[in-house]
Scaffold this active site. Sequence first.
Site, mmCIF file in Angstrom:
data_model
loop_
_atom_site.group_PDB
_atom_site.id
_atom_site.type_symbol
_atom_site.label_atom_id
_atom_site.label_comp_id
_atom_site.label_asym_id
_atom_site.label_seq_id
_atom_site.Cartn_x
_atom_site.Cartn_y
_atom_site.Cartn_z
ATOM 1 N N HIS A 1 -4.309 -6.035 -9.288
ATOM 2 C CA HIS A 1 -5.330 -5.032 -8.963
ATOM 3 C C HIS A 1 -6.718 -5.655 -9.139
ATOM 4 C CE1 HIS A 1 -7.058 -1.069 -8.472
ATOM 5 N NE2 HIS A 1 -7.851 -1.333 -9.493
ATOM 6 N N GLU B 1 -10.828 -14.697 -5.017
ATOM 7 C CA GLU B 1 -10.620 -16.101 -5.409
ATOM 8 C C GLU B 1 -9.908 -16.179 -6.760
ATOM 9 O OE1 GLU B 1 -13.967 -18.927 -5.795
ATOM 10 O OE2 GLU B 1 -14.738 -17.918 -3.999
ATOM 11 N N MET C 1 0.798 -1.222 0.000
ATOM 12 C CA MET C 1 0.000 0.000 0.000
ATOM 13 C C MET C 1 0.839 1.284 0.000
ATOM 14 S SD MET C 1 -2.897 -1.344 -0.244
ATOM 15 C CE MET C 1 -4.033 -0.004 0.018
HETATM 16 C C1 GRF Z 1 -5.945 -7.508 -3.269
HETATM 17 O O1 GRF Z 1 -7.310 -7.321 -3.531
HETATM 18 C C2 GRF Z 1 -5.109 -6.945 -4.384
HETATM 19 O O2 GRF Z 1 -5.725 -7.035 -5.632
HETATM 20 C C3 GRF Z 1 -4.948 -5.509 -3.985
HETATM 21 O O3 GRF Z 1 -4.832 -5.533 -2.581
HETATM 22 C C4 GRF Z 1 -5.478 -6.690 -2.072
HETATM 23 C C5 GRF Z 1 -4.454 -7.416 -1.267
HETATM 24 O O4 GRF Z 1 -4.985 -8.533 -0.587
HETATM 25 N N1 GRF Z 1 -3.821 -4.905 -4.658
HETATM 26 P P1 GRF Z 1 -4.007 -9.559 0.082
HETATM 27 O O5 GRF Z 1 -3.145 -8.780 1.080
HETATM 28 O O6 GRF Z 1 -3.177 -10.209 -0.972
HETATM 29 O O7 GRF Z 1 -4.894 -10.550 0.803
#
Ligand code: GRF
Length: 215
Positions: free
Chosen positions: A111, A174, A92
């Site tokens: 994404h 998923e 992030m």
């Molecule tokens: C996912 O939805 C990804 O597409 C986005 O951030 C989320 C991360 O989820 N960039 P995780 O930490 O991999 O569970």
Amino acid sequence: MARLKLAVLVSGRGSNLQALIDACEAPGYPAEIALVIANVADAFGLARAERSGLPTRVIDHKGFSDRDAFDAALTRSIEESGAQLVCLAGFMRLLTAGFCERWRDRLINIHPSLLPAFKGLHTHERVLEAGVRITGCTVHFVRPTMDEGPIIAQAAVPVGSSDNAETLAARVLEQEHRLYPLAVRLIAEGRVTVHGERADITGADAPRGSLISPP
Ligand code: GRF
């Protein structure tokens, strides 16, 4: 053949990291995880990596005076790990143009939308507001502008009339877990070439048919 070494960057839950860990543990998968980096010390992704015996490192952005210094620290760690491909998995922080240039065409992101639609945060809420009937997820090479860059692979997910942001996010997630390992495999097998702002894939074409929503 030597397996492609990955650095995976996370900030939170790490379910996409888990999908990559699981893929890399399968016999014959052409990539392995050399390092997991988190910018948040209590990111659950770190626990997932440790559980699988993978090297981890916390690089807390708050300890740096500016983005350039933070990104330079990321680059040093990635270089030390020997990673050849950097995978953002729920990371992030916006990365500087310098970092994107250093890892150009070796830096990928997932994404939760069909890019170039719905870049940015709160994707599923905006998908529902817009009333689109099909959404999905995208793995793409990273460019300095957020959620831009050559598209490697996409998965489509129909939006149901009773969906809310949580149910939709769960179904898209998923597919993310299938798509990210697939995209990494294509790169590791040397089947992805970037020409400017387009990625070409050899030896794999789009499936026939279509997804119509509602049917
Ligand atoms: C996912 O939805 C990804 O597409 C986005 O951030 C989320 C991360 O989820 N960039 P995780 O930490 O991999 O569970």
